[in-house]
Structure formats: C-alpha cells, structure tokens
Design an enzyme around this catalytic site. Structure first.
Site, mmCIF file in Angstrom:
data_model
loop_
_atom_site.group_PDB
_atom_site.id
_atom_site.type_symbol
_atom_site.label_atom_id
_atom_site.label_comp_id
_atom_site.label_asym_id
_atom_site.label_seq_id
_atom_site.Cartn_x
_atom_site.Cartn_y
_atom_site.Cartn_z
ATOM 1 N N ASP A 1 0.867 -1.180 0.000
ATOM 2 C CA ASP A 1 0.000 0.000 0.000
ATOM 3 C C ASP A 1 0.902 1.227 0.000
ATOM 4 O OD1 ASP A 1 -3.278 0.148 1.145
ATOM 5 O OD2 ASP A 1 -2.145 1.994 0.799
ATOM 6 N N ASP B 1 4.024 2.145 -4.266
ATOM 7 C CA ASP B 1 2.956 2.551 -5.177
ATOM 8 C C ASP B 1 2.872 1.490 -6.277
ATOM 9 O OD1 ASP B 1 1.386 3.719 -7.145
ATOM 10 O OD2 ASP B 1 2.207 5.729 -6.808
ATOM 11 N N LYS C 1 -13.413 0.840 -13.737
ATOM 12 C CA LYS C 1 -13.847 -0.501 -13.315
ATOM 13 C C LYS C 1 -14.220 -1.341 -14.549
ATOM 14 C CE LYS C 1 -13.079 -0.014 -9.032
ATOM 15 N NZ LYS C 1 -11.861 -0.625 -8.487
ATOM 16 N N PHE D 1 -21.439 -4.564 -4.151
ATOM 17 C CA PHE D 1 -22.530 -3.597 -4.103
ATOM 18 C C PHE D 1 -22.133 -2.506 -3.091
ATOM 19 C CE2 PHE D 1 -25.603 -4.741 -7.280
ATOM 20 C CZ PHE D 1 -24.867 -5.739 -7.869
ATOM 21 N N ASN E 1 -18.265 10.743 1.431
ATOM 22 C CA ASN E 1 -19.165 10.688 0.275
ATOM 23 C C ASN E 1 -20.261 9.660 0.502
ATOM 24 O OD1 ASN E 1 -17.644 12.454 -1.477
ATOM 25 N ND2 ASN E 1 -16.134 10.809 -1.623
ATOM 26 N N SER F 1 -17.224 -3.343 -9.194
ATOM 27 C CA SER F 1 -18.248 -2.581 -8.483
ATOM 28 C C SER F 1 -19.584 -2.683 -9.202
ATOM 29 C CB SER F 1 -17.789 -1.121 -8.454
ATOM 30 O OG SER F 1 -18.834 -0.278 -8.053
ATOM 31 N N TYR G 1 -14.340 7.078 -12.790
ATOM 32 C CA TYR G 1 -14.151 5.967 -11.833
ATOM 33 C C TYR G 1 -14.819 4.695 -12.358
ATOM 34 C CZ TYR G 1 -14.895 2.891 -7.875
ATOM 35 O OH TYR G 1 -14.952 1.774 -7.082
HETATM 36 P P1 NAD Z 1 -9.718 2.318 0.266
HETATM 37 O O1 NAD Z 1 -9.355 3.647 -0.308
HETATM 38 O O2 NAD Z 1 -10.014 2.242 1.718
HETATM 39 O O3 NAD Z 1 -8.584 1.246 -0.056
HETATM 40 C C1 NAD Z 1 -7.751 1.332 -1.184
HETATM 41 C C2 NAD Z 1 -6.325 1.206 -0.680
HETATM 42 O O4 NAD Z 1 -5.454 1.219 -1.808
HETATM 43 C C3 NAD Z 1 -5.904 2.365 0.213
HETATM 44 O O5 NAD Z 1 -5.264 1.855 1.362
HETATM 45 C C4 NAD Z 1 -4.946 3.186 -0.642
HETATM 46 O O6 NAD Z 1 -3.955 3.808 0.143
HETATM 47 C C5 NAD Z 1 -4.385 2.103 -1.554
HETATM 48 N N1 NAD Z 1 -3.930 2.564 -2.851
HETATM 49 C C6 NAD Z 1 -4.579 3.317 -3.766
HETATM 50 N N2 NAD Z 1 -3.815 3.488 -4.858
HETATM 51 C C7 NAD Z 1 -2.654 2.828 -4.637
HETATM 52 C C8 NAD Z 1 -1.481 2.620 -5.387
HETATM 53 N N3 NAD Z 1 -1.323 3.137 -6.603
HETATM 54 N N4 NAD Z 1 -0.498 1.868 -4.844
HETATM 55 C C9 NAD Z 1 -0.629 1.334 -3.618
HETATM 56 N N5 NAD Z 1 -1.719 1.490 -2.859
HETATM 57 C C10 NAD Z 1 -2.715 2.235 -3.370
HETATM 58 O O7 NAD Z 1 -10.947 1.756 -0.584
HETATM 59 P P2 NAD Z 1 -11.848 0.473 -0.334
HETATM 60 O O8 NAD Z 1 -13.223 0.935 -0.026
HETATM 61 O O9 NAD Z 1 -11.165 -0.485 0.553
HETATM 62 O O10 NAD Z 1 -11.897 -0.085 -1.833
HETATM 63 C C11 NAD Z 1 -11.032 -1.106 -2.270
HETATM 64 C C12 NAD Z 1 -11.332 -1.426 -3.708
HETATM 65 O O11 NAD Z 1 -12.699 -1.788 -3.836
HETATM 66 C C13 NAD Z 1 -11.123 -0.253 -4.666
HETATM 67 O O12 NAD Z 1 -10.605 -0.759 -5.872
HETATM 68 C C14 NAD Z 1 -12.517 0.283 -4.872
HETATM 69 O O13 NAD Z 1 -12.646 0.931 -6.107
HETATM 70 C C15 NAD Z 1 -13.316 -1.003 -4.848
HETATM 71 N N6 NAD Z 1 -14.726 -0.802 -4.473
HETATM 72 C C16 NAD Z 1 -15.029 -0.134 -3.333
HETATM 73 C C17 NAD Z 1 -16.358 0.075 -2.996
HETATM 74 C C18 NAD Z 1 -16.731 0.863 -1.781
HETATM 75 O O14 NAD Z 1 -17.844 1.387 -1.728
HETATM 76 N N7 NAD Z 1 -15.874 0.964 -0.765
HETATM 77 C C19 NAD Z 1 -17.367 -0.443 -3.818
HETATM 78 C C20 NAD Z 1 -17.007 -1.136 -4.984
HETATM 79 C C21 NAD Z 1 -15.671 -1.315 -5.299
HETATM 80 C C1 WQD Z 2 -25.928 5.321 -0.959
HETATM 81 C C2 WQD Z 2 -27.292 5.991 -0.933
HETATM 82 C C3 WQD Z 2 -27.324 8.226 -1.828
HETATM 83 C C4 WQD Z 2 -24.806 10.018 1.244
HETATM 84 C C5 WQD Z 2 -21.061 4.549 -4.300
HETATM 85 C C6 WQD Z 2 -20.373 4.528 -5.633
HETATM 86 C C7 WQD Z 2 -20.293 3.109 -6.127
HETATM 87 C C8 WQD Z 2 -19.652 2.204 -5.083
HETATM 88 C C9 WQD Z 2 -20.301 2.350 -3.744
HETATM 89 C C10 WQD Z 2 -17.322 2.068 -5.509
HETATM 90 C C11 WQD Z 2 -27.605 6.773 -2.212
HETATM 91 C C12 WQD Z 2 -27.650 8.222 -0.356
HETATM 92 C C13 WQD Z 2 -25.524 9.137 0.484
HETATM 93 C C14 WQD Z 2 -25.497 11.031 1.970
HETATM 94 C C15 WQD Z 2 -27.573 10.159 1.149
HETATM 95 N N1 WQD Z 2 -18.282 2.529 -4.880
HETATM 96 N N2 WQD Z 2 -26.887 9.203 0.438
HETATM 97 N N3 WQD Z 2 -26.857 11.048 1.890
HETATM 98 O O1 WQD Z 2 -23.734 6.155 -4.442
HETATM 99 O O2 WQD Z 2 -24.774 3.880 -3.981
HETATM 100 O O3 WQD Z 2 -22.378 4.044 -4.454
HETATM 101 O O4 WQD Z 2 -20.346 3.730 -3.378
HETATM 102 O O5 WQD Z 2 -17.326 1.353 -6.460
HETATM 103 O O6 WQD Z 2 -19.553 3.147 -7.301
HETATM 104 O O7 WQD Z 2 -21.118 5.320 -6.537
HETATM 105 O O8 WQD Z 2 -23.190 4.868 -2.307
HETATM 106 O O9 WQD Z 2 -23.021 5.412 0.065
HETATM 107 O O10 WQD Z 2 -22.684 7.257 -1.634
HETATM 108 O O11 WQD Z 2 -24.963 6.316 -1.325
HETATM 109 O O12 WQD Z 2 -28.794 10.231 1.116
HETATM 110 O O13 WQD Z 2 -24.903 11.884 2.641
HETATM 111 O O14 WQD Z 2 -27.299 6.958 0.124
HETATM 112 O O15 WQD Z 2 -28.127 9.126 -2.519
HETATM 113 O O16 WQD Z 2 -28.956 6.617 -2.451
HETATM 114 P P1 WQD Z 2 -23.620 4.805 -3.887
HETATM 115 P P2 WQD Z 2 -23.366 5.991 -1.244
#
Ligand code: NAD
Ligand code: WQD
Length: 342
Positions: free
Chosen positions: A34, A61, A156, A181, A201, A127, A152
């Site tokens: 990381d 990185d 994916k 999800f 967010n 995602s 973003y």
């Molecule tokens: P996160 O930001 O907590 O974890 C990502 C980690 O990767 C971090 O620790 C960051 O420091 C590290 N990182 C980023 N770029 C890097 C690089 N170039 N080299 C080394 N380390 C790097 O996010 P998360 O929520 O744990 O998400 C993990 C994965 O799951 C991501 O690919 C994200 O897009 C995907 N994902 C997340 C969600 C969500 O809602 N959390 C949903 C769908 C998919």
């Molecule tokens: C969930 C619901 C908002 C914040 C995102 C990414 C998606 C995936 C997961 C990575 C929605 C509502 C939110 C707030 C609210 N990430 N909301 N007030 O948008 O479903 O998905 O995270 O891959 O790609 O788009 O997740 O948690 O932002 O929102 O009412 O302050 O909560 O409108 O309906 P989302 P979220």
C-alpha cells in the site's frame, strides 16, 4: 510458488484490511502493499490485534513498476488481490486522469508482473457501478453493463475488460472480478473499519460521523424517487461478509475449481434497502436518534440497484450472513472507538 501466499495490493484500506484478516484466519500468508494514499498504518496494527499475526508490509505505489518488481522478486505468492485504486466518484469527474493513471496503471503493472513471474490467480475489486442505471432489477452478472457515467466507473469497466482479455491471452492466468454492491460496517472487534478522509461521500460514514457530532445533519439525497418510500434503494453488504468472498474466490482458483479462466460474481445481499430504512435501522440498532433532513437529489445517483446473488451462492458457496442491524451496530462501534466516544 506458494499456494498459501497472497499479495494484497491496497491491503491497508477499508476492504483490504478486512480481507487480510479473513485470509490470515483461513491460513494464508499475506503480503500487503500500500502507498497509504487513502489509509495509514493503523489498519495493519488493527489486523495484528485481531489475528495475532503481523502481515508482511511493503510501502509502495503499485504504479511504480520497479518497486512492484522487487515485491515479486522477494516474496512467494501465487495469488493477488487488487484493491489499490482511488474510489471517489465525484473526484474522478473533476480529475479523470488521476483515476485513469492510478486505477489502470496499477492493475496493468500487476498483471504484467504476474505473467513475467508466473503467478496464477488474481481477484479484481469491481463494483456495481458497472451496471449503471439498469433496466431490470435485480442485476445478474449477465445484465448488460451501461456506458460508465464517471471516469471511476469507466476504470472498473476497463479493468474488467483488461482482466478478461489477459486471461484469454494467457493460459496460466485465472481471474475473478467481484462486483461489490455497497460495502458497509466494520469488523466486530472495532479494531478496523472505514476511515474516510474529509467529508464522507458514502452514506454510512456520514451517518456515523453525524451520530458522533462531527457532522451536524445527514442530508437524505432525494425523497421523491419512484420507490416505496421515495428514497433510493441499494444493496448494503457487510464488509466482513465481503472480505470472506475474497477468500472463497482465492480458494476456488488455488484449488483449480474455476469454470473458466475469467469469472465475474455479484457480491451483495440480494435485498434492496432504502435510505430511510437504513437510517431507521441505524437508530434502532444503536438506540439513538439521528439528525437528518430530506434534501435535493444528488447528481448521478441511480434510483435503485441490487444484486441477484444466485451465482455467488451456487458457484462460490458464498452468501451474506451478517444481519443488517449487526452491521450497523459494528459501524457505530468502530466510529466510537476511533473518536474515543464511550
Ligand atoms: P480504500 O481507499 O479504503 O482502499 C484502497 C487502498 O489502496 C488504500 O489503502 C490506498 O492507500 C491504496 N492505494 C490506492 N492506490 C494505490 C497505489 N497506486 N499503490 C498502492 N496502494 C494504493 O478503498 P476500499 O473501499 O477499501 O476499496 C477497495 C477497492 O474496492 C477499490 O478498488 C474500490 O474501487 C473497490 N470498491 C469499493 C467500494 C466501496 O464502496 N468501498 C465499492 C465497490 C468497489
Ligand atoms: C448510498 C445511498 C445516496 C450520502 C457509491 C459509488 C459506487 C460504489 C459504492 C465504488 C444513495 C444516499 C448518500 C449522503 C444520502 N463505490 N446518500 N446522503 O452512491 O450507492 O455508491 O459507493 O465502487 O460506485 O457510486 O453509495 O453510500 O454514496 O450512497 O442520502 O450523505 O445513500 O443518494 O442513495 P452509492 P453511497
């Protein structure tokens, strides 16, 4: 190559740290890479407290190919989980190249090195965002992907395609894309969890920060959607359940049980939950009142998306197990632990 070794790229992050715990508990030897761009070392300390094992850690990185080459030279692993990406949808619209560079280059480097060093199995963090505003719900893995609505989301979709093409071209490479999800909650120990930088967010960290008094009031984005209560519907998946899906995906590839060299699975609960239901669930699970108001819709939000999880249930033998109220309790326990709230 050691079948028990797993490189976890982005393993200090939210989902990566929970997955590292589950891998260690399943007997895997984990090497975390990381660059702390969105995390810090405290998550790895949390992992050590939970498991009693300090994972090997390399600060690097993934976009730095020579730094990654050293990791491939030095450590014995046959599988990689690629979490290392930026994930803020809005930021990706404002700064697309930041996302294309980080999310794509990191993955291309890892795949190139896997081929060069003969490493076989890779899980990619995809995602539900790849489905966009789906015409039919719930979405199955065969539901057509809609054109991405953010850079973003595009990273994916492109990463999935890169993995598909590479597994087609390379007989030694197996890939699984897990389409998460909405991951929420924290480890029941409250030692690791989600720690967003700045204003969250995502819904659940916004809720927990509001409950902690860091944010004044939660805005529910839209109360006039065509849903039963007017708020959006999502599929909120517990992060520990999600972490376990990675272990079964790795097991499947390590044990040679994949049906094809590239597979895709939805990882959700299969149940839609509205924003109002989630807020009420949080209040009930934690016996508190949350300050919230209904606000305007947020640009880019889809009305509803939830998973058909039949494929993951039947093929991976995985299903979401934790009750939503337990997940929402864990989210609050984690926030309280971080903020030192009694
Ligand atoms: P996160 O930001 O907590 O974890 C990502 C980690 O990767 C971090 O620790 C960051 O420091 C590290 N990182 C980023 N770029 C890097 C690089 N170039 N080299 C080394 N380390 C790097 O996010 P998360 O929520 O744990 O998400 C993990 C994965 O799951 C991501 O690919 C994200 O897009 C995907 N994902 C997340 C969600 C969500 O809602 N959390 C949903 C769908 C998919
Ligand atoms: C969930 C619901 C908002 C914040 C995102 C990414 C998606 C995936 C997961 C990575 C929605 C509502 C939110 C707030 C609210 N990430 N909301 N007030 O948008 O479903 O998905 O995270 O891959 O790609 O788009 O997740 O948690 O932002 O929102 O009412 O302050 O909560 O409108 O309906 P989302 P979220």
């Amino acid at each position: 190559m050691s079948r028990r070794g797993v490189l976890v790229a982005g393993g200090a992050g939210y989902i990566g740290s929970h997955t590292t715990v589950e891998l260690i508990e399943a007997g895997y030897e984990v090497i975390v890479v990381d660059n702390f761009s969105n995390s810090d070392a405290s998550s790895l300390e949390g992992v050590a407290k939970i498991t009693g094992v300090k994972p090997i850690f390399v600060e690097a990185d993934c976009c730095d190919k020579e730094a990654m080459r050293k990791v491939f030279e030095e450590y014995d692993f046959d599988s990689v989980i690629h979490f290392a990406a930026f994930k803020a949808v809005g930021e990706s619209v404002a700064e697309p190249l930041k996302y294309y560079r980080n999310n794509l280059l990191s993955f291309v480097n890892i795949l190139e090195l896997m081929v060069e060093y003969g490493r076989h199995n890779v899980v990619f963090s995809s995602s539900a965002t790849v489905y966009g505003d789906a015409d039919v719900l719930p979405v199955t893995e065969l539901t057509p992907r809609k054109p991405a609505t953010s850079p973003y989301g595009n990273t994916k979709q492109m990463s999935e395609d890169i993995l598909r093409d590479m597994t087609t071209a390379t007989e030694t490479l197996n890939g699984i894309a897990l389409r998460y999800f909405n991951p929420i909650g924290a480890h029941p120990s409250a030692q690791i969890g989600e720690l967003p930088r700045g204003v969250p967010n995502n819904l659940v960290p916004y809720i927990t920060q509001t409950a902690a008094g860091i944010r004044e009031c939660l805005s529910i984005f839209g109360g006039d959607y065509p849903t039963p209560d007017g708020s959006c519907l999502r599929d909120y998946i517990d992060v520990v359940d999600l972490a376990k899906a990675h272990v079964v995906a790795i097991n499947r590839m390590v044990e040679g049980r994949s049906k094809s060299r590239y597979e895709v699975f939805n990882i959700g609960t299969g149940s839609p939950v509205s924003v109002f239901e989630l807020v009420r669930g949080f209040e009930q699970a934690n016996n508190l009142k949350l300050n919230y108001k209904v606000a305007a819709r947020r640009a880019g939000d889809v009305t509803a998306v939830w998973a058909d999880t039949t494929l993951a249930n039947e093929e991976l033998g995985w299903r979401a197990e934790r009750e939503l109220c337990d997940t929402l309790r864990s989210a609050w326990e984690w926030e309280k632990n971080v903020r030192r709230i009694k």
